[in-house]
Enzyme design. Structure first.
Site, PDB file in Angstrom:
ATOM      1  CE  LYS A  17      -1.680   1.952   3.846  1.00 23.46           C
ATOM      2  NZ  LYS A  17      -1.857   3.409   3.994  1.00 23.46           N
ATOM      3  CG  ASN A  18       2.617   2.512   3.567  1.00 18.59           C
ATOM      4  OD1 ASN A  18       1.522   3.063   3.514  1.00 18.59           O
ATOM      5  ND2 ASN A  18       3.083   1.974   4.675  1.00 18.59           N
ATOM      6  CB  CYS A 110      -5.072   6.698  11.029  1.00 16.74           C
ATOM      7  SG  CYS A 110      -5.709   5.200  10.266  1.00 16.74           S
ATOM      8  NE  ARG A 115      -0.318  10.675  10.450  1.00 16.88           N
ATOM      9  CZ  ARG A 115      -0.751   9.609   9.803  1.00 16.88           C
ATOM     10  NH1 ARG A 115       0.098   8.750   9.278  1.00 16.88           N
ATOM     11  NH2 ARG A 115      -2.038   9.380   9.672  1.00 16.88           N
ATOM     12  CG  ASP A 300       2.731   1.647   9.415  1.00 21.83           C
ATOM     13  OD1 ASP A 300       2.329   2.524  10.207  1.00 21.83           O
ATOM     14  OD2 ASP A 300       2.790   1.823   8.186  1.00 21.83           O
ATOM     15  NE  ARG A 392      -6.890   4.588   5.664  1.00 29.97           N
ATOM     16  CZ  ARG A 392      -5.842   4.796   6.448  1.00 29.97           C
ATOM     17  NH1 ARG A 392      -5.872   4.437   7.709  1.00 29.97           N
ATOM     18  NH2 ARG A 392      -4.754   5.361   5.974  1.00 29.97           N
TER      19      ARG A 392
END
Length: 414
Positions: A17-18, A110, A115, A300, A392
């Protein structure tokens, strides 16, 4: 789902995903790109919606997504789309590079604590972007085009590194990013951009050098494996006392995680593109686990490892150094019988012999995955709600676990 089922079997890990999200943003700079091994996730769908809203044509066939951006895209992203995910800010560098301007609202995602995107903005400003805060929107313009710059990041931010890399590809001159993020996803983005004609080199010390080119061309690229999904499935196998052969994984991306499985008593065999884990009868406690930028232990993966350690024999300690509010899952794990004490950025987990089923709510993406991991080893039935967070980042999580022997099903609520 009902726990106390031993997981066993073989599973191929999904695409990252990232890695996929910044690559989709970078696709704005190519006339056409085909991205293989692109995971089918709600965050990826949100990125595709943004591309379509900007005027691109997107087509998914299986695990491949083709993006056609042969005409000049729009330079405005609707607020509703920006709020769907934090990573939406990575479109900023691509839009300014392609259109010379961009207007976006602040991104969503999230709630893990502050951030700030200051590093994204200051890096782009050094490359010639004028940025104005217009009532919750960012108006960004590079009327004279982008130019190369020497940028030293105060923290190795993944998102800022990606935004600057994408913007610098077609800027005039050379851009240097010092103290750049070193996550595997950064290398994946560089490989995609280089496949499209960019000139990016990452030095051994992590410094990124980008020599601007006039334009990028069509390309195909295969997304790397998702190291966080891989770590989560390995935690699931470990907590269930099972055995898992995880294929398609890159063991080199999990060098901070694999020793922890071994210290917990698991037997781990490494192959070129696979990891095999055999769990002991009962897991042992972990040493102090500190989340750090890559190649350190990933933030994560903290939540799934905490779920695993909640059943270990002994005391495990976690220190969260990346995000302030990344222990929200601890309260939900406590509903299942976990013994977790929080003090600021430190979590002390006293392993218990058993967890029990409960009704719990996903607090965020990785926290939701941790609840599923814990439920696999809990006595009785666990109901996990708000699974939109899990969607997600995990492709067909319940189906994959079911194939491995878990008693899990998705049900619709009124």
């Amino acid at each position: 789902m009902n726990g106390l089922r031993r997981l066993e079997g073989t599973l191929r890990v999904q695409g990252s995903k990232n890695a996929a999200l910044p690559i989709l943003a970078a696709a704005l700079l190519t006339p056409k790109s085909t991205i293989h091994n692109c995971p089918d996730l709600s965050d990826v769908a949100a990125a595709i919606h943004i591309l379509e809203d900007l005027g691109c044509r997107c087509c998914r066939e299986g695990s491949s997504v083709t993006v056609t951006a042969d005409s000049c895209p729009q330079s405005f992203i609707a607020d509703s789309l920006m709020r769907e995910m934090r990573s939406s800010v990575v479109f900023l560098g691509a839009m300014v590079a392609r259109c010379g301007k961009a207007r976006i609202s602040f991104p969503g995602g999230c709630e893990l604590g502050p951030r700030p995107i200051d590093m994204h903005l200051s890096g782009l400003q050094k490359m010639g972007v004028f940025i104005r805060d217009d009532g919750g929107y960012l108006d960004c313009r590079a009327e004279n085009g982008l130019h190369g710059a020497r940028i030293a990041l105060p923290f190795p931010s993944v998102g800022a590194t990606e935004n600057i890399m994408i913007a610098a590809c077609t800027a005039k001159g050379t851009t240097e990013i010092h103290n750049a993020a070193r996550e595997p996803e950064i290398g994946g983005l560089a490989d995609f951009l280089n496949a499209a004609g960019a000139r990016i080199r990452i030095a051994p010390d992590g410094t990124v050098f980008i020599e601007g080119v006039k334009q990028l061309h069509e390309c195909e690229y295969t997304v790397i494996a998702d190291r966080i999904a891989a770590a989560t499935y390995l935690c699931a196998a470990a907590v269930s006392g099972g055995r898992l052969l995880l294929t398609g994984a890159d063991p080199g991306h999990l060098t901070a995680c694999i020793p922890l499985y071994e210290q917990a008593g698991c037997t781990v065999h490494i192959r070129e593109d696979a990891i095999e884990l055999q769990a002991p009868k009962r897991l042992g406690a972990l040493p102090i686990v500190r989340t750090m930028p890559y190649p350190g232990f990933p933030t994560d993966a903290q939540a799934p490892f905490m779920a695993m350690s909640s059943l270990a024999a002994g005391t495990s300690v976690f220190v969260e150094n990346i995000f302030e509010n990344r222990y929200k899952h601890a309260g939900e794990l406590a509903r299942m019988g976990a013994d977790i004490k929080l003090e600021g950025r430190v979590a002390v987990v006293e392993g218990t012999e058993r967890l029990h089923g409960a009704s719990v709510n996903c607090t965020d993406l990785r926290g939701g995955a941790a609840l599923v991991v814990a439920a696999l080893a809990a006595e009785g039935e666990t109901v996990v709600r708000e699974i939109r967070h899990i969607e997600r980042g995990y492709e067909a999580l319940e189906k994959n676990l079911s194939l491995l022997g878990a008693d899990i099903r998705r049900v619709a609520e009124d």
